[in-house]
Design a protein around this motif. Structure first.
Motif, PDB file in Angstrom:
ATOM      1  N   ASP A  68       0.813  -1.214   0.000  1.00 34.60           N
ATOM      2  CA  ASP A  68       0.000   0.000   0.000  1.00 34.60           C
ATOM      3  C   ASP A  68       0.848   1.265   0.000  1.00 34.60           C
ATOM      4  OD1 ASP A  68      -2.734  -1.261   0.391  1.00 34.60           O
ATOM      5  OD2 ASP A  68      -1.647  -2.076   2.121  1.00 34.60           O
ATOM      6  N   LEU A  69       2.077   1.167   0.550  1.00 33.06           N
ATOM      7  CA  LEU A  69       2.928   2.355   0.670  1.00 33.06           C
ATOM      8  C   LEU A  69       4.394   1.949   0.615  1.00 33.06           C
ATOM      9  CD1 LEU A  69       2.496   5.417   2.925  1.00 33.06           C
ATOM     10  CD2 LEU A  69       4.615   4.121   3.169  1.00 33.06           C
ATOM     11  N   VAL A  70       5.207   2.810  -0.007  1.00 31.51           N
ATOM     12  CA  VAL A  70       6.663   2.661  -0.001  1.00 31.51           C
ATOM     13  C   VAL A  70       7.256   3.848   0.748  1.00 31.51           C
ATOM     14  CG1 VAL A  70       8.760   2.611  -1.377  1.00 31.51           C
ATOM     15  CG2 VAL A  70       6.743   1.370  -2.156  1.00 31.51           C
ATOM     16  N   ALA A  96       1.162   4.434  -2.598  1.00 26.26           N
ATOM     17  CA  ALA A  96       1.560   5.710  -1.986  1.00 26.26           C
ATOM     18  C   ALA A  96       3.073   5.686  -1.757  1.00 26.26           C
ATOM     19  CB  ALA A  96       0.833   5.918  -0.664  1.00 26.26           C
ATOM     20  N   VAL A  97       3.753   6.810  -2.046  1.00 25.09           N
ATOM     21  CA  VAL A  97       5.206   6.893  -1.860  1.00 25.09           C
ATOM     22  C   VAL A  97       5.523   8.068  -0.940  1.00 25.09           C
ATOM     23  CG1 VAL A  97       7.446   7.144  -2.985  1.00 25.09           C
ATOM     24  CG2 VAL A  97       5.575   5.976  -4.188  1.00 25.09           C
ATOM     25  N   VAL A  98       6.269   7.765   0.139  1.00 31.01           N
ATOM     26  CA  VAL A  98       6.723   8.798   1.070  1.00 31.01           C
ATOM     27  C   VAL A  98       8.244   8.791   1.059  1.00 31.01           C
ATOM     28  CG1 VAL A  98       6.771   9.599   3.464  1.00 31.01           C
ATOM     29  CG2 VAL A  98       4.673   8.598   2.512  1.00 31.01           C
ATOM     30  N   LEU A  99       8.854   9.974   0.901  1.00 37.24           N
ATOM     31  CA  LEU A  99      10.305  10.086   0.783  1.00 37.24           C
ATOM     32  C   LEU A  99      10.949  10.433   2.115  1.00 37.24           C
ATOM     33  CD1 LEU A  99      10.401  12.169  -2.491  1.00 37.24           C
ATOM     34  CD2 LEU A  99      10.967   9.761  -2.265  1.00 37.24           C
ATOM     35  N   ASP A 107      12.973  23.076  -4.419  1.00 36.54           N
ATOM     36  CA  ASP A 107      12.764  22.723  -5.828  1.00 36.54           C
ATOM     37  C   ASP A 107      12.767  21.209  -6.019  1.00 36.54           C
ATOM     38  OD1 ASP A 107      12.584  25.352  -6.580  1.00 36.54           O
ATOM     39  OD2 ASP A 107      14.723  25.539  -7.068  1.00 36.54           O
ATOM     40  N   LEU A 108      13.699  20.535  -5.312  1.00 37.38           N
ATOM     41  CA  LEU A 108      13.753  19.074  -5.388  1.00 37.38           C
ATOM     42  C   LEU A 108      12.466  18.465  -4.850  1.00 37.38           C
ATOM     43  CD1 LEU A 108      15.247  16.409  -5.909  1.00 37.38           C
ATOM     44  CD2 LEU A 108      16.220  16.606  -3.598  1.00 37.38           C
ATOM     45  N   ALA A 109      12.018  18.990  -3.727  1.00 37.66           N
ATOM     46  CA  ALA A 109      10.787  18.475  -3.121  1.00 37.66           C
ATOM     47  C   ALA A 109       9.605  18.626  -4.069  1.00 37.66           C
ATOM     48  CB  ALA A 109      10.503  19.201  -1.808  1.00 37.66           C
ATOM     49  N   VAL A 110       9.506  19.790  -4.697  1.00 36.35           N
ATOM     50  CA  VAL A 110       8.403  20.038  -5.632  1.00 36.35           C
ATOM     51  C   VAL A 110       8.464  19.063  -6.799  1.00 36.35           C
ATOM     52  CG1 VAL A 110       7.474  21.697  -7.292  1.00 36.35           C
ATOM     53  CG2 VAL A 110       8.115  22.456  -4.996  1.00 36.35           C
ATOM     54  N   ASN A 111       9.660  18.847  -7.342  1.00 37.90           N
ATOM     55  CA  ASN A 111       9.812  17.937  -8.479  1.00 37.90           C
ATOM     56  C   ASN A 111       9.452  16.506  -8.110  1.00 37.90           C
ATOM     57  OD1 ASN A 111      10.636  19.938 -10.263  1.00 37.90           O
ATOM     58  ND2 ASN A 111      12.807  19.721  -9.727  1.00 37.90           N
ATOM     59  N   LEU A 112       9.859  16.088  -6.903  1.00 42.01           N
ATOM     60  CA  LEU A 112       9.540  14.732  -6.455  1.00 42.01           C
ATOM     61  C   LEU A 112       8.035  14.559  -6.249  1.00 42.01           C
ATOM     62  CD1 LEU A 112      12.504  14.179  -3.971  1.00 42.01           C
ATOM     63  CD2 LEU A 112      12.203  13.102  -6.212  1.00 42.01           C
ATOM     64  N   LEU A 113       7.387  15.582  -5.729  1.00 41.15           N
ATOM     65  CA  LEU A 113       5.938  15.531  -5.574  1.00 41.15           C
ATOM     66  C   LEU A 113       5.248  15.487  -6.932  1.00 41.15           C
ATOM     67  CD1 LEU A 113       5.484  18.055  -2.620  1.00 41.15           C
ATOM     68  CD2 LEU A 113       5.200  15.578  -2.517  1.00 41.15           C
ATOM     69  N   LYS A 114       5.807  16.203  -7.896  1.00 41.11           N
ATOM     70  CA  LYS A 114       5.265  16.152  -9.250  1.00 41.11           C
ATOM     71  C   LYS A 114       5.410  14.764  -9.852  1.00 41.11           C
ATOM     72  CE  LYS A 114       5.851  21.011 -10.644  1.00 41.11           C
ATOM     73  NZ  LYS A 114       6.582  21.934 -11.550  1.00 41.11           N
ATOM     74  N   ASP A 115       6.500  14.081  -9.494  1.00 41.21           N
ATOM     75  CA  ASP A 115       6.719  12.720  -9.999  1.00 41.21           C
ATOM     76  C   ASP A 115       5.723  11.731  -9.422  1.00 41.21           C
ATOM     77  OD1 ASP A 115       8.779  13.416 -11.648  1.00 41.21           O
ATOM     78  OD2 ASP A 115      10.376  12.769 -10.293  1.00 41.21           O
ATOM     79  N   ALA A 117       5.173  11.510  -5.623  1.00 40.60           N
ATOM     80  CA  ALA A 117       5.327  11.273  -4.188  1.00 40.60           C
ATOM     81  C   ALA A 117       4.145  11.875  -3.427  1.00 40.60           C
ATOM     82  CB  ALA A 117       6.629  11.887  -3.685  1.00 40.60           C
ATOM     83  N   TYR A 118       3.719  11.186  -2.371  1.00 40.19           N
ATOM     84  CA  TYR A 118       2.628  11.686  -1.534  1.00 40.19           C
ATOM     85  C   TYR A 118       3.135  12.686  -0.503  1.00 40.19           C
ATOM     86  CZ  TYR A 118      -1.097   8.468  -3.028  1.00 40.19           C
ATOM     87  OH  TYR A 118      -2.065   7.805  -3.737  1.00 40.19           O
ATOM     88  N   ASP A 119       4.385  12.446  -0.012  1.00 40.08           N
ATOM     89  CA  ASP A 119       4.911  13.311   1.045  1.00 40.08           C
ATOM     90  C   ASP A 119       6.432  13.279   1.003  1.00 40.08           C
ATOM     91  OD1 ASP A 119       4.931  15.074   3.153  1.00 40.08           O
ATOM     92  OD2 ASP A 119       3.685  13.830   4.469  1.00 40.08           O
ATOM     93  N   TYR A 120       7.039  14.189   1.792  1.00 39.69           N
ATOM     94  CA  TYR A 120       8.487  14.429   1.747  1.00 39.69           C
ATOM     95  C   TYR A 120       8.931  14.725   3.174  1.00 39.69           C
ATOM     96  CZ  TYR A 120      12.788  16.979   0.334  1.00 39.69           C
ATOM     97  OH  TYR A 120      14.068  17.416   0.167  1.00 39.69           O
TER      98      TYR A 120
END
Length: 329
Positions: A68-70, A96-99, A107-115, A117-120
């Motif tokens: 369900d989540l990584v 769901a993916v949480v980093l 900027d990195l966080a925004v890009n990862l969320l665009k890819d 990711a559910y959270d950072y």
């Protein structure tokens, strides 16, 4: 009460609302200490957890089992060609993916969320924060999946209702058509025509309209109009429709009112309004010698012009009162 107890309670409540049955979590991180701490903490929250240290093992697990989540501390693939998130979502699109990362970069966080990711989460973080973030991500996933299921169900219901409405509309149109055919036969009987003249010219007019490339709505309007072209004769006395002798000029004027009467009748019936002009013009002649308006050429409704050609052709090939007709092969 300890200061962190409300935080622990919130995480437990979110976890329990997201679990039915226990959500499965895959923990991906190169650091064994982080893997172990996260595994212990999340397992104590009731989650079913598994750990791995690299991308390849993780992708194999995701392909073989349902998660369900990584929770991942890996950002890029081994070959650096893309983000781990994209690889994960290729294998398991609805997960769901949480980093977990030590990099603090908006900027990195925004890009990862665009890819996807559910959270950072930035390391180091408290285990309570981790628990809450994981529970939030699972709750978000649950709501998204519920919405997707609702949308699929709604689309299915709309498709079923649309099919039912189309079937009902088909039955209604057939009922309308049968009614028009019956009325057309009744009109023919008033003219002492036992051979169903209106049905013949209707079928021929429809064929000619199709040959001319008219649209389906245009053809349907012509079909209805030709079937009912003489409906105005309902207001004409029988003695004028079946005269024993030649009609007087005054009587002929009464007869010539039937296109106007027919047009008035159809204009007040919504599903016949597009046929009303054909009925009004069906005795107009291309040279302007017809009635009731003396129109000529392109002033005459196209459907009425089609009908005029078919009507003339039908009269030429049909057996008349003298028993003569050209015939047609």
């Amino acid at each position: 009460m300890p200061a962190d107890e409300p935080v622990l309670n919130q995480a437990s409540e979110l976890a329990s609302s997201s679990l039915s049955p226990a959500a499965r979590i895959l923990i991906m991180d190169e650091d064994p200490v982080i893997r172990d701490i996260a595994f212990r903490k999340l397992s104590s929250q009731g989650y079913d957890c598994k750990c791995c240290a690299d991308e390849k093992i993780a992708l194999r697990l995701l392909a073989a089992e349902k998660f369900d989540l990584v929770l991942t501390g890996l950002l890029e693939t081994d070959d650096g060609s893309t983000t781990v998130i994209r690889k994960i979502l290729q294998v398991s699109p609805d997960i769901a993916v949480v980093l977990l990362t030590t990099i603090v970069d908006i900027d990195l966080a925004v890009n990862l969320l665009k890819d996807g990711a559910y959270d950072y989460i930035t390391k180091p973080c408290s285990m309570e924060e981790l628990s809450i973030r994981v529970a939030h991500a699972l709750e978000k996933r649950r709501l998204l999946r519920e919405n997707e299921n609702y949308q699929r169900t709604l689309q299915k219901q709309v498709a079923e209702r649309t099919k039912q409405l189309r079937e009902a509309l088909g039955v209604l149109e057939q009922t309308y058509h049968s009614t028009l055919v019956a009325l057309s036969k009744a009109l023919d009987s008033r003219d002492s025509d036992p051979n169903h003249h209106s049905l013949r010219v209707t079928a021929a007019s429809v064929r000619l309209a199709r040959h001319l490339g008219l649209s389906h709505p245009e053809i349907k309007a012509i079909e209805k109009g030709v079937l009912l072209h003489d409906i105005g004769k309902l207001a004409i006395p029988d003695k004028l429709l079946r005269p024993a002798e030649a009609l007087s000029e005054a009587e002929q004027l009464i007869i010539r009112q039937h296109p106007i009467i027919g047009h008035r009748i159809l204009s007040h019936i919504k599903f016949l309004q597009d046929s009303a002009l054909l009925v009004l013009h069906h005795h107009e002649h291309y040279d302007g010698s017809g009635y009731p308006q003396g129109l000529k050429g392109g002033q005459i409704d196209l459907g009425a012009r089609i009908f005029a050609v078919v009507e003339e052709f039908d009269q030429l090939i049909s057996v008349n009162r003298s028993g003569k007709g050209l015939g047609f092969k």
